[in-house]
Design an enzyme around this catalytic site. Structure first.
Site, PDB file in Angstrom:
ATOM      1  N   ARG A  36       0.834  -1.208   0.000  1.00  0.00           N
ATOM      2  CA  ARG A  36       0.000   0.000   0.000  1.00  0.00           C
ATOM      3  C   ARG A  36       0.868   1.256   0.000  1.00  0.00           C
ATOM      4  NH1 ARG A  36      -5.119  -1.767   3.672  1.00  0.00           N
ATOM      5  NH2 ARG A  36      -6.340  -2.455   1.897  1.00  0.00           N
ATOM      6  N   GLY A 351      -8.866  -7.558   0.135  1.00  0.00           N
ATOM      7  CA  GLY A 351      -7.678  -7.861   0.943  1.00  0.00           C
ATOM      8  C   GLY A 351      -7.213  -9.294   0.802  1.00  0.00           C
TER       9      GLY A 351
END
Ligand code: AMP
Length: 393
Positions: A36, A351
């Protein structure tokens, strides 16, 4: 059209506030996956190349729910961000601390990481006053946090009322790729939806059933549907409060003439354990003492044939408990089949799906791997994401 940072020529003497999604997974205080952070590096570097006085990075980490929680301080990300940017990134706990760092004369642009924005209860309430206070951190606002784009929060929404606001490069890329699938998908268009719960995915299932030709449902959520269809599902997960919703979905998919494919066989276990050996069940019904933790070989064959003939594939959610070696095969084979279909536009998100993609190093093989789980699902449902809306021209 999103307002792009390409339209910003020089940022000399400007302070730029960048909302990023550095909500990285942590284990014992150590980042277990820094993707991320990496995904917003192009935006930060691009802005730095325009010579601002400072860049202030705002992010959330975890769910502190408005309480200052030392284990969720963004301070622990500082060494990783500094290393990745090859710059000594500064840290500030308050707006006043940021402002005093901005006023210190330095030769190059300062990069300042702001403390976990969710330590302030007002963030998740999209508090107008907090948004105004945050705008004191700079004169230009850039949002690159696609993972938080489905939330109207003070740092993704209220703040934009007070600053010239732009979309970062990651946000633009997500928007462009997901828009292709939303607005102009090539057919056959196939959605592969798995994971733990019907409740979190029913909205996207309903929306996709109006757009797709086929929906493949795997993972734990498949057993609620199989139960509705009258199959015995043993100890597999069934969401009893969603039986009617699941039934309605199957009926509406039929009306839309969308094919829904469910597992026809399974790999099961007596218990939910990483050391369990898989027990093959060659039919849809599952004995009472077993729980299904992966799709079986016949299902793999049916699903892969369908995926191989698709021209557009959206994938969200694993087909089984891919974290356990005995129950990873379904997800692995489906992931590889989607990756191999080069004639199709292939988009995946979520995720656990990203964790599966990483497990088998498939990331490079897809047209687009979305960094947002909930955000990508809401986008593909056709909903307006509040943090994107405020950046539209
Ligand atoms: P989600 O976050 O909704 O995509 O759910 C992902 C989780 O669902 C993963 O941790 C999987 O281990 C879990 N999962 C997938 N299939 C099953 C299953 N048949 N039974 C229990 N859990 C499952």
């Amino acid at each position: 059209m999103l307002r792009s940072i390409d339209s910003l020529s020089s940022l000399t003497d400007k302070d730029v506030v960048v909302r990023v999604d550095f909500n990285v997974p942590m284990s014992d205080g150590v980042i277990s996956d820094d993707s991320r952070i990496r995904s917003s590096l192009p935006t930060i570097k691009e802005l730095l190349s325009k010579g601002p006085r400072s860049i202030v990075l705002i992010s959330h980490l975890g769910r502190p729910k408005g309480a200052v929680t030392p284990s969720l301080s963004l301070n622990s990300l500082l060494p990783t961000i500094s290393k990745l940017l090859d710059i000594e990134v500064l840290f500030a706990k308050s707006i006043a601390e940021v402002q005093s760092l901005q006023e210190k004369p330095i030769e190059t642009s300062a990069v300042i990481l702001f403390e976990n924005i969710r330590f302030d209860l007002r963030e998740e309430k999209d508090d107008a006053q907090f948004g105004k206070e945050l705008s004191g951190l700079g004169s230009i606002y850039v949002n690159d946090a696609f993972g938080a784009a489905h939330r109207a929060h003070a740092s993704t929404h209220a703040i934009t009322k007070h600053m010239s606001s732009y979309a970062g490069l990651l946000l633009e890329k997500e928007f462009k790729n997901l828009s292709i699938v939303l607005e102009n998908p090539k057919h056959p268009y196939i959605a592969v939806i798995g994971g733990a719960k019907v409740s979190t995915k029913i909205a996207v299932l309903e929306s996709l059933s109006k757009r797709c030709d086929t929906i493949i449902i795997g993972g734990a959520m498949a057993y609620t549907f199989l139960h509705v269809l009258g199959h015995k599902v043993g100890k597999s997960i069934v969401e009893n409060t969603f039986l009617e919703t699941a039934e309605r979905f199957l009926e509406s998919a039929e009306r839309e003439q969308t094919t829904v494919l469910l597992p026809v066989d399974h790999i099961a276990s007596e218990e939910f354990s990483s050391s369990s050996k898989g027990i093959e069940i060659s039919e849809a019904s599952i004995p009472d003492h077993l729980m299904a933790l992966d799709i079986g070989q016949k299902s793999q064959k049916i699903f892969t044939e369908e995926i191989s003939r698709a021209s557009c594939v959206v994938w969200n959610g694993p087909m089984g408990v891919f974290e356990f070696p005995s129950f990873e095969t379904g997800t692995k084979i489906i992931g590889h089949t989607i990756a191999k279909n080069k004639q199709a536009i292939t988009v995946c998100g979520g995720g656990d799906t990203l964790a599966a993609i990483q497990k088998w190093s498939l990331g490079e093989e897809f047209t687009h791997v979305s960094t947002g789980g909930g955000a990508s699902l809401e986008f593909l449902e056709g909903r307006q994401l509040p943090a994107l809306q405020v950046l539209m021209d």
